[in-house]
Design an enzyme around this catalytic site. Sequence first.
Site, short mmCIF file in Angstrom:
data_model
loop_
_atom_site.label_atom_id
_atom_site.label_comp_id
_atom_site.label_asym_id
_atom_site.label_seq_id
_atom_site.Cartn_x
_atom_site.Cartn_y
_atom_site.Cartn_z
N ASP A 170 54.23 80.46 9.67
CA ASP A 170 53.89 81.71 9.00
C ASP A 170 52.99 81.46 7.80
OD1 ASP A 170 55.51 82.89 10.83
OD2 ASP A 170 57.14 83.37 9.45
N TYR A 171 53.28 80.40 7.06
CA TYR A 171 52.50 80.08 5.86
C TYR A 171 51.04 79.80 6.22
CZ TYR A 171 50.87 77.43 1.80
OH TYR A 171 50.14 76.97 0.73
N GLU A 172 50.83 79.05 7.30
CA GLU A 172 49.46 78.73 7.71
C GLU A 172 48.72 79.97 8.19
OE1 GLU A 172 50.03 74.13 9.25
OE2 GLU A 172 50.92 75.76 10.40
N TYR A 173 49.43 80.86 8.91
CA TYR A 173 48.79 82.12 9.33
C TYR A 173 48.40 82.94 8.10
CZ TYR A 173 48.10 86.83 11.01
OH TYR A 173 47.55 88.07 11.24
N SER A 178 52.18 96.06 6.78
CA SER A 178 52.57 94.73 6.33
C SER A 178 52.79 94.77 4.82
CB SER A 178 51.48 93.72 6.66
OG SER A 178 51.29 93.63 8.05
N LEU A 179 53.29 93.69 4.27
CA LEU A 179 53.42 93.55 2.83
C LEU A 179 52.40 92.54 2.33
CD1 LEU A 179 57.30 93.36 2.36
CD2 LEU A 179 55.81 95.24 1.71
N GLU A 206 65.18 92.40 -3.01
CA GLU A 206 66.10 92.15 -1.90
C GLU A 206 65.57 91.00 -1.06
OE1 GLU A 206 64.57 95.49 1.26
OE2 GLU A 206 65.27 96.16 -0.70
N LYS A 230 64.00 88.80 1.95
CA LYS A 230 63.05 89.02 3.05
C LYS A 230 63.60 88.27 4.26
CE LYS A 230 58.18 88.69 4.34
NZ LYS A 230 58.42 88.04 5.63
N ASP A 232 64.23 86.65 7.81
CA ASP A 232 63.34 85.95 8.74
C ASP A 232 63.79 86.25 10.17
OD1 ASP A 232 61.30 84.38 9.60
OD2 ASP A 232 62.26 82.48 9.17
N GLU A 256 65.48 94.59 10.24
CA GLU A 256 65.18 93.27 10.80
C GLU A 256 66.34 92.80 11.67
OE1 GLU A 256 61.93 90.31 10.15
OE2 GLU A 256 62.26 92.37 9.49
N TYR A 263 66.78 98.11 5.86
CA TYR A 263 66.42 98.01 4.45
C TYR A 263 65.43 99.06 3.95
CZ TYR A 263 62.77 95.35 6.87
OH TYR A 263 61.80 94.94 7.74
N LYS A 317 57.01 84.87 -1.18
CA LYS A 317 57.32 83.94 -0.10
C LYS A 317 57.82 82.61 -0.67
CE LYS A 317 56.44 84.77 3.77
NZ LYS A 317 55.24 84.99 4.57
N CYS A 323 63.32 43.63 21.04
CA CYS A 323 63.44 44.00 19.63
C CYS A 323 62.07 43.85 18.95
CB CYS A 323 64.46 43.10 18.94
SG CYS A 323 64.54 43.34 17.15
N CYS A 351 62.81 40.65 16.14
CA CYS A 351 63.13 39.27 16.55
C CYS A 351 62.77 38.98 18.00
CB CYS A 351 64.61 38.99 16.31
SG CYS A 351 65.72 39.86 17.45
N CYS A 409 69.47 45.94 19.44
CA CYS A 409 69.27 44.50 19.39
C CYS A 409 70.62 43.89 19.07
CB CYS A 409 68.25 44.13 18.30
SG CYS A 409 68.13 42.36 18.01
N CYS A 435 69.20 38.75 13.68
CA CYS A 435 67.93 39.48 13.60
C CYS A 435 67.65 39.83 12.14
CB CYS A 435 68.01 40.76 14.43
SG CYS A 435 66.56 41.83 14.26
#
Length: 701
Positions: A54-57, A103-104, A134, A136, A138, A195, A247, A346, A440, A443, A458, A463
């Site tokens: 979500d953060y990357e989007y 959206s927010l 309040e 959020k 997920d 949600e 909510y 977030k 291993c 050894c 191992c 060893c």
Amino acid sequence: MYNKEQIQLLQKRSLDFLSQTAETVPLAAIPDLRDVLRFHEYRYYVLNEPLLSDYEYDRLYQLLQRTEQANPGSVTSDSPTQRVGSSLNQNFVTVQHLVPMLSLDNSYNAEDLTDFDRKARELSGLDSIEYCIEPKFDGASISLIYENDQLVRAATRGDGVEGEDITTNIKQIRSIPLSAAFSKYGIRQVEIRGEIIMSKQSFAKYNELLASQNLPPLANPRNAASGSLRMKDPREVAERNLDAFLYHISYFVRDTNWHNADSHDPLASHSGSLKLLWDLGFRSPEKEKRVVKGIQPVIDYCLDFEAGRDNLPYEIDGMVVKADDTVVQEKLGMTSHHPRWAIAFKFKARQATTRLRAIEFQVGRTGAVTPVAKLDPVYLGGVTVSSISVHNEEYIREKDLKIGDAVLIERAGDVIPQIVKSLPELRDGSEEIILFPKNCPVCKSELYKEETEAVWRCINIECEAQVVEKMIHFVSKDAMDIKSFGEANVRKFYELGLLQDIPGIYQLDYEQIGKLEGFGKKSLDNLKTAIEASKKQPLHRLIYALGIRFVGETTAKTLANSVENLFDFTGKTEEDLLQLEDVGVKVARSIFQFFQNEQNIDMLHQLEELGLQMNNEKKAAVVAGALTGQTFLFTGTLSKLKRSEAEALAEAQGGVIVSGVSAKLNYLVVGEDAGSKLEKAKKIHTVKILTEDEFLQLIAN
């Protein structure tokens, strides 16, 4: 909708956009960025198979938003910033929301919240605004419509204007009332936002069920909740034990002659509407909400909630801050994308995508060979992650991991990160199969795996890797607790030839160590004192420090209390050991083999000659108290005591600590998120289940 080549191209473009440091993109790149966002919306909203966190989007969305704001002429009507969602799944009937589900706007720090407050005060003309805060949640967003007190329709968020009718599935969720007395407040029709979530406990239980059926586990609670809403068979929805938080009242039609006796309208504020929903039987965030004046208390509450998020029974990814007064909300209005009277704060990202570059195989103190994934470094949950354990050969196969794969990683609970899944859609053919070694890696001895285990080992006790790891464990806090030693010094002394084995810890050449950088007189004296003090540690600590396979701290105490001297174990059979509390077949065999090994016995004799405590001083005078002989087990998170402190209190009254639930258990003391041990104990009528407060009362009495 997208073929393999398109998926790979769009994901590559996504990562390219995410890697840039500029605040905007060139005008020529805007169409590509829009295509990337549409692609990820489709993966998220329709397929429920996201390829980004979500953060990357959000970062990609904000990149486009900033670019369009800087170039107003570039905005098109079909840009992702000009609508509130994405395309719909055609398998369900499409219905229109009474009010668009916007959206927010997002914030990621206190400065963003301060800026939001400044703009809100300027637009409203107020010196200070009262806010309702309040969690959020997920999960998966829904819209419910009630008419004449009856639930008549439930829909997914969809594109924000239209969603999919999922009424039948929603009726399987028992926390959503099929009827509610809105007419008590003069309301004839109402639309509510909420949600759908799956609690952490339900998620764990459902994954256990899938595992028992040899089915792949669900990736996370949010995906589990979202995927459930589109199931064809409502009975499967019911099996997932979903929950719902409601909510927001987004729309209502009220009788014109309605009048509240106390002249107070609960719909005059957002906090009032949450209480109304709670009073009508909905699970609203009434208990979690906070109403404050000014932005600093908002910031404080958000940060406090983030710090305690892991204690919640469900996942949240932030907090929502809303102007509480509905008149103020109307003054502030909204954009085409989000309301100006609300913002989402977030939390730090818990998931991210990165690439698996290599696998390194590490050898632990018991000889277990553990594969460790080496990743392109990625910032996640406040730390940079570049290595993740992938446990064993079977785990690699289950996750379908290959060198070069794009992978989704997660750091839930701010603990050790894990790979959630690989993303095979993004493979281009250059990926390599991960081959588990036959020898291993340290050894070169041949590896061995028992039929009942998933781990390759191992079994060469000389060893080098095992020798070092055993010494690190021996000096650790929960074992011999030799302060000033630690892993770094063990490795340094070993590499310099100053330390070769466990007895060598008590034969260090302090003159040579004193010549090393960082070891002045005070440091050297502290090390000497700590090593000398460890010789007097009680027997159970020494047993645990030996690193006998399957012997944890609790079992070590059981073993110590069963003998007068450590060498008594050389004369015990596996059958003798099986008579001890909490010692099963595997544990008994491991203990027996350890004390039949001549090298181990020779090491113990060396330690005895060096002055370590081999006798059980408590054996001759067992603690007598009101709880003598009573067995205790602690599970879940205690709020007033550390678990070690609670165990010590029980032992001080003669209690015995055990590690598992059985008919021999007298008391199970439960904290939060007690889990499977509590469920098992409930089935054994002789086990007394206590809360932490009840346990403390028992001790006091």
